[in-house]
Design an enzyme around this catalytic site. Structure first.
Site, PDB file in Angstrom:
ATOM      1  N   ASP A  50     -27.607 -16.864  39.763  1.00 59.36           N
ATOM      2  CA  ASP A  50     -29.061 -16.739  39.813  1.00 59.36           C
ATOM      3  C   ASP A  50     -29.757 -18.100  39.819  1.00 59.36           C
ATOM      4  OD1 ASP A  50     -28.624 -14.144  39.701  1.00 59.36           O
ATOM      5  OD2 ASP A  50     -29.957 -13.869  37.953  1.00 59.36           O
ATOM      6  N   GLU A  96     -43.826 -10.692  28.950  1.00 64.99           N
ATOM      7  CA  GLU A  96     -42.893  -9.717  28.727  1.00 64.99           C
ATOM      8  C   GLU A  96     -41.401 -10.267  29.059  1.00 64.99           C
ATOM      9  OE1 GLU A  96     -43.701  -6.778  31.643  1.00 64.99           O
ATOM     10  OE2 GLU A  96     -45.901  -7.125  31.309  1.00 64.99           O
ATOM     11  N   LYS A  99     -38.399 -10.804  31.107  1.00 66.71           N
ATOM     12  CA  LYS A  99     -37.694 -10.247  32.299  1.00 66.71           C
ATOM     13  C   LYS A  99     -36.261  -9.955  32.085  1.00 66.71           C
ATOM     14  CE  LYS A  99     -37.338 -12.384  36.845  1.00 66.71           C
ATOM     15  NZ  LYS A  99     -36.058 -11.517  37.077  1.00 66.71           N
ATOM     16  N   ASP A 106     -32.943  -8.673  32.748  1.00 61.38           N
ATOM     17  CA  ASP A 106     -31.981  -8.783  34.116  1.00 61.38           C
ATOM     18  C   ASP A 106     -31.058  -7.610  34.471  1.00 61.38           C
ATOM     19  OD1 ASP A 106     -30.885 -10.193  35.989  1.00 61.38           O
ATOM     20  OD2 ASP A 106     -29.530 -11.477  34.878  1.00 61.38           O
ATOM     21  N   ARG A 134     -34.597  -0.389  44.314  1.00 59.57           N
ATOM     22  CA  ARG A 134     -35.436  -1.046  45.138  1.00 59.57           C
ATOM     23  C   ARG A 134     -35.253  -1.228  46.706  1.00 59.57           C
ATOM     24  NH1 ARG A 134     -37.284  -6.800  42.857  1.00 59.57           N
ATOM     25  NH2 ARG A 134     -34.895  -6.931  43.119  1.00 59.57           N
ATOM     26  N   GLU A 175     -36.082  -1.299  34.684  1.00 57.86           N
ATOM     27  CA  GLU A 175     -34.903  -2.019  35.216  1.00 57.86           C
ATOM     28  C   GLU A 175     -33.852  -1.060  34.298  1.00 57.86           C
ATOM     29  OE1 GLU A 175     -34.264  -5.413  36.447  1.00 57.86           O
ATOM     30  OE2 GLU A 175     -36.021  -4.933  37.152  1.00 57.86           O
ATOM     31  N   TYR A 193     -41.662  -1.274  33.093  1.00 59.90           N
ATOM     32  CA  TYR A 193     -42.875  -2.252  32.775  1.00 59.90           C
ATOM     33  C   TYR A 193     -43.946  -2.177  33.798  1.00 59.90           C
ATOM     34  CZ  TYR A 193     -39.581  -4.445  36.035  1.00 59.90           C
ATOM     35  OH  TYR A 193     -38.645  -4.248  36.929  1.00 59.90           O
ATOM     36  N   LYS A 204     -48.092 -11.775  33.084  1.00 51.86           N
ATOM     37  CA  LYS A 204     -48.885 -11.080  34.069  1.00 51.86           C
ATOM     38  C   LYS A 204     -50.213 -10.908  33.550  1.00 51.86           C
ATOM     39  CE  LYS A 204     -45.338  -7.500  34.682  1.00 51.86           C
ATOM     40  NZ  LYS A 204     -44.876  -6.253  34.173  1.00 51.86           N
ATOM     41  N   LYS A 209     -38.479 -18.638  34.439  1.00 48.54           N
ATOM     42  CA  LYS A 209     -36.880 -18.444  34.205  1.00 48.54           C
ATOM     43  C   LYS A 209     -36.392 -19.551  33.075  1.00 48.54           C
ATOM     44  CE  LYS A 209     -35.079 -16.519  37.911  1.00 48.54           C
ATOM     45  NZ  LYS A 209     -34.150 -15.584  38.281  1.00 48.54           N
ATOM     46  N   CYS A 243       7.169 -12.396  28.362  1.00 49.44           N
ATOM     47  CA  CYS A 243       6.071 -12.321  27.325  1.00 49.44           C
ATOM     48  C   CYS A 243       6.225 -13.377  26.167  1.00 49.44           C
ATOM     49  CB  CYS A 243       6.397 -10.849  26.837  1.00 49.44           C
ATOM     50  SG  CYS A 243       5.249 -10.452  25.398  1.00 49.44           S
ATOM     51  N   CYS A 280       7.331 -11.203  22.812  1.00 53.87           N
ATOM     52  CA  CYS A 280       8.701 -10.630  22.763  1.00 53.87           C
ATOM     53  C   CYS A 280       9.663 -11.166  23.459  1.00 53.87           C
ATOM     54  CB  CYS A 280       8.591  -9.089  22.656  1.00 53.87           C
ATOM     55  SG  CYS A 280       8.210  -8.590  24.418  1.00 53.87           S
ATOM     56  N   CYS A 324       3.681  -7.331  30.285  1.00 57.51           N
ATOM     57  CA  CYS A 324       5.120  -7.281  29.563  1.00 57.51           C
ATOM     58  C   CYS A 324       5.269  -5.833  29.669  1.00 57.51           C
ATOM     59  CB  CYS A 324       4.803  -7.820  28.123  1.00 57.51           C
ATOM     60  SG  CYS A 324       5.919  -7.019  27.008  1.00 57.51           S
ATOM     61  N   CYS A 357       7.150  -4.093  22.464  1.00 57.17           N
ATOM     62  CA  CYS A 357       6.579  -5.557  22.035  1.00 57.17           C
ATOM     63  C   CYS A 357       5.718  -5.424  20.820  1.00 57.17           C
ATOM     64  CB  CYS A 357       5.946  -6.037  23.363  1.00 57.17           C
ATOM     65  SG  CYS A 357       5.156  -7.448  23.044  1.00 57.17           S
TER      66      CYS A 357
HETATM   67  S1  IVH Z   1     -43.384  -6.802  37.428  1.00 54.08           S
HETATM   68  C1  IVH Z   1     -45.050  -6.664  41.201  1.00 54.08           C
HETATM   69  N1  IVH Z   1     -41.976  -7.007  34.968  1.00 54.08           N
HETATM   70  O1  IVH Z   1     -37.589  -9.025  38.010  1.00 54.08           O
HETATM   71  C2  IVH Z   1     -44.683  -6.880  39.906  1.00 54.08           C
HETATM   72  N2  IVH Z   1     -40.722  -7.431  36.929  1.00 54.08           N
HETATM   73  O2  IVH Z   1     -37.538 -11.315  40.025  1.00 54.08           O
HETATM   74  C3  IVH Z   1     -43.177  -6.518  39.955  1.00 54.08           C
HETATM   75  N3  IVH Z   1     -38.357  -7.813  36.297  1.00 54.08           N
HETATM   76  O3  IVH Z   1     -38.723  -7.319  40.954  1.00 54.08           O
HETATM   77  C4  IVH Z   1     -42.142  -6.402  38.917  1.00 54.08           C
HETATM   78  N4  IVH Z   1     -38.505  -7.727  34.218  1.00 54.08           N
HETATM   79  O4  IVH Z   1     -37.085  -6.177  39.166  1.00 54.08           O
HETATM   80  C5  IVH Z   1     -41.882  -7.162  36.175  1.00 54.08           C
HETATM   81  N5  IVH Z   1     -41.069  -7.257  32.798  1.00 54.08           N
HETATM   82  C6  IVH Z   1     -40.973  -7.422  34.092  1.00 54.08           C
HETATM   83  C7  IVH Z   1     -39.788  -7.715  34.589  1.00 54.08           C
HETATM   84  C8  IVH Z   1     -39.630  -7.602  36.022  1.00 54.08           C
HETATM   85  C9  IVH Z   1     -37.584  -7.677  35.053  1.00 54.08           C
HETATM   86  C10 IVH Z   1     -37.915  -7.737  37.425  1.00 54.08           C
HETATM   87  C11 IVH Z   1     -38.017  -6.917  38.705  1.00 54.08           C
HETATM   88  C12 IVH Z   1     -38.928  -7.870  39.742  1.00 54.08           C
HETATM   89  C13 IVH Z   1     -37.904  -9.037  39.481  1.00 54.08           C
HETATM   90  C14 IVH Z   1     -38.421 -10.356  39.965  1.00 54.08           C
END
Ligand code: IVH
Length: 677
Positions: free
Chosen positions: A47, A127, A129, A131, A150, A186, A238, A302, A326, A420, A423, A436, A441
């Site tokens: 990423d 919050e 994020k 993955d 999505r 997610e 979320y 947010k 990130k 192996c 053995c 093997c 073994c």
């Molecule tokens: S809010 C309009 N909150 O990360 C707001 N997204 O890279 C949309 N993601 O599209 C998302 N944790 O799939 C939000 N706490 C979180 C998240 C989160 C993971 C993902 C989500 C988003 C992507 C963006």
């Protein structure tokens, strides 16, 4: 066209041609990596590297506005929906987030939002994020009617059947949910399960998943919901899309609602109001995130007020009121001292990196699996290299790459041994794995015993890796059945074995004799048979003897058993060594099951049928699917030539059209009830 002139104009032309070429190159690369990531769940770059390409494109487009295009990946989200699943258009499109790795840009974001708010007081939530794989659940009158990935943000894949198997997603919301609501979150594979899944994939000679996100994406995009179910996915939420009726005033209130309705939310949501407190919360999240069950790659900041979110709106790609910060991947450099070979329970030879110990993501790492020979060749990793280490899914140490520029010529290319290392028997290649060929073994035997005693199988507490090694070494264990002939006296002769540990171990062994049949089946280590299939086999055959004499055809009538597994089961029971093992386990009194099990399903009237469920039913779709499976039928997510029945509830949509087009019989709920009794 006129000849290019000399001087500043030429310089301008030249720069712009280079920029144009680079922009096209970057767009093509990003499109390709987007496809690999979103559509095939098989990324080739991290990423972090992807974000680097995207940033370069953003800054080139900024510097050369004449090169901007509305089709640029900087303006779009993610990939196109997969072909095999029915398309699902989100009522409110799913947006992405702007992201940054820089504390400076995070500060700028907070300042920008304060400016937009003028002198109104504002708060932010911070919050994790997560993955995972983004998902949108559509609930109508509290019932889950559709789950979609999505996709390109507007239209995704309908993965309802698979999502219904995720145990922490409620099929029905509690309390007083709105008439219609889209819940966003997610789907993820817990880090611990990821570690187990990859170990199994190494053993079976399958390529490993790079991280839990890929594993989750692979799982959710399996067309067979039984496979999704066996992967133990979970979800966390979320946000929301459409929300009819009264809406809350803040993000925090929204979280409280989600929780009240029974939806899982993140265990930690921090807060901040200005640059300092937001930054502190982001740093704190960076520490806390290692404790979460899911992998995280950042924190999402947010604005809390939903009214202000509406007021500030979005750019073409992302909302103005949120940003993802990130975390840099935690990586460390160290020396690859050697590559050794570990022999697994089915004989797979797994190369292991022996590393100069190095501290990464909270612990010291000195070994890392290299999975298989092809992986080493693909990454061109050589003994003596300086390598970059990270923890895949924050749990499994992994070698990311070799620092080729630091080579001095003394590095050695790794060669897989021809026999192996445990053995000395010959090895043969199966898929990407070398195996093997000797079933007796010693190393394989040790691993088989460990697996037999493990939590997922016979659950013999105390009989772990170290003790098994000691018992095999001292010749007290020469096979699985020897576990049941261990006595106190010989145990007490072992180093570090006291009275108490010996009694506990003997009691645990005793207790395991009556474990249910599925545990024994899983413990036997039949290739490809895991917990889910072991349970299904036990439910269907009731005794080990009935299973041992089952034909492949009969095995294939079980939902979770495919051809590869049926052949493997048959071959396992035909091998003379395994027959001997079965007899010795019988003679030590293990539970081989009972033939007249009262709970056994006997009615298989739907065998051979493949169902697709659509629309709203009076029972949940999962209940209907269960009923079909109980009677021997299969349930899949999309209508194809293989579909034999479509069960259509109210307001059935595209699946109903497709079924009609293909001439698939369509049943309403009343007809279904009649068939299933
Ligand atoms: S809010 C309009 N909150 O990360 C707001 N997204 O890279 C949309 N993601 O599209 C998302 N944790 O799939 C939000 N706490 C979180 C998240 C989160 C993971 C993902 C989500 C988003 C992507 C963006």
């Amino acid at each position: 066209m006129s000849k290019p002139s000399s001087g500043p104009l030429e310089l301008f032309d030249h720069t712009s041609t280079r920029a144009t070429a680079r922009v096209h190159e970057l767009r093509a690369q990003i499109e390709r990596h987007n496809r690999l990531y979103y559509e095939h769940a098989a990324p080739e770059i991290s990423d972090y590297e992807f974000d680097g390409l995207l940033r370069e494109l953003v800054s080139l487009e900024k510097a050369h506005p004449e090169l901007a295009s509305k089709d640029s990946p900087t303006r779009r989200v993610g990939g196109k929906p997969l072909e095999e699943f029915a398309p699902a258009t989100h009522i409110v499109p799913m947006q992405s987030l702007d992201n940054t790795y820089s504390p400076e840009e995070l500060r700028e974001f907070v300042t920008r939002v304060h400016k937009l708010a003028e002198d109104r007081s504002i708060h932010f939530t911070v919050e994790p994020k997560v993955d995972g794989v983004a998902i949108s659940l559509l609930y109508e009158d509290g019932r889950l009617v559709r789950a979609a990935t999505r996709g390109d943000g507007v239209t995704g894949d309908d993965v309802t059947q698979n999502v219904l198997t995720i145990s922490n997603i409620p099929h029905k919301l509690q309390g007083d949910p709105p008439e219609q609501i889209e819940i966003r979150g997610e789907v993820y594979l817990p880090k611990t399960i990821f570690a187990r899944l990859n170990a199994e994939r190494d053993e079976e000679g399958l390529p490993p998943f790079a991280n839990p996100r890929n594993a989750a994406a692979g799982s959710i995009k399996q067309l067979d919901p039984a496979i999704t179910a066996s992967r133990k996915l979970a979800a966390v939420f979320y946000g929301t899309g459409i929300w009819t009726g009264d809406q809350p005033a803040t993000g925090r209130e929204m979280f409280a609602k989600l929780q009240k309705w029974g939806l899982p939310i993140s265990e930690k949501i921090l807060e901040g109001s200005d640059e300092g407190s937001v930054n502190a919360a982001v740093q704190e999240m960076g520490e806390l995130r290692h404790e979460f069950a899911y992998e995280t790659d950042g924190a999402v900041v947010k604005l809390d007020s939903l009214a202000l979110r509406r007021e500030f709106g979005s750019t073409a790609k992302a909302p103005r009121w949120a940003i993802a910060y990130k975390y840099e991947p935690e990586r460390a450099e160290t020396k690859l001292l050697d590559i050794t070979i570990q022999v697994g329970r089915t004989g797979t030879l797994t190369p292991v990196a022996e590393l100069q110990p190095v501290f990464v993501s909270g612990s010291t790492v000195s070994r890392a699996t290299l999975h298989n020979e092809e992986e080493i060749q693909r990454k061109d990793i050589r003994i003596g290299d300086t390598v970059l280490i990270e923890k895949a899914g924050e749990v499994i140490p992994a070698v990311v790459e070799a620092k080729k520029e630091l080579r001095n010529g003394s590095e050695r290319v790794f060669v897989m041994p021809e026999c192996c290392p445990s053995c000395g028997a010959a090895v043969s290649k199966l898929g990407v794995a070398w195996k093997c060929t000797n079933p007796s073994c010693g190393a394989q035997m040790r691993r088989r015993i460990e697996h037999f005693a493990s939590k997922q199988a016979m659950d013999i507490e105390g009989l772990g890796e170290a003790l098994v090694a000691q018992l095999v070494e001292s010749r007290l264990l020469n096979g699985i059945s020897d576990i049941y002939t261990l006595d106190r006296e010989s145990l007490l002769n072992l180093d570090r074995m006291g009275e108490k540990s010996a009694s506990n171990l003997l009691a645990a062994i005793e207790e395991s004799r009556s474990r249910p049949l599925w545990r024994l089946l899983n413990g036997l280590g039949i290739p490809h048979v895991g917990v889910t299939s072991a349970r299904d086999l036990a439910n269907r055959f009731h005794t080990l003897d009935a299973l041992a004499s089952a034909t492949e055809e009969k095995l294939l009538t079980i939902h979770s058993i495919g051809e590869i597994m049926a052949t493997a089961i048959n071959a396992w029971f035909q091998s003379p060594e395994n027959r001997t093992l079965m007899e010795s386990l019988r003679s030590v009194g293990l539970n081989f099951g009972e033939s007249d099990s009262p709970t056994a399903p006997t009615d298989q009237r739907l065998i051979g049928s493949t169902w697709v469920l659509t629309g709203t039913l009076s029972i949940s779709r999962e209940e209907a699917a269960e009923a079909i499976r109980r009677l021997g039928g299969k349930v899949t997510g999309s209508v194809s030539k293989k579909t034999t029945h479509l069960l259509a509830g109210d307001e059935a949509g595209s699946k109903l059209d497709k079924a009609r087009e293909l001439g698939v019989p369509v049943l309403d709920e009343a007809a279904f009830r009649e068939i299933c009794g």
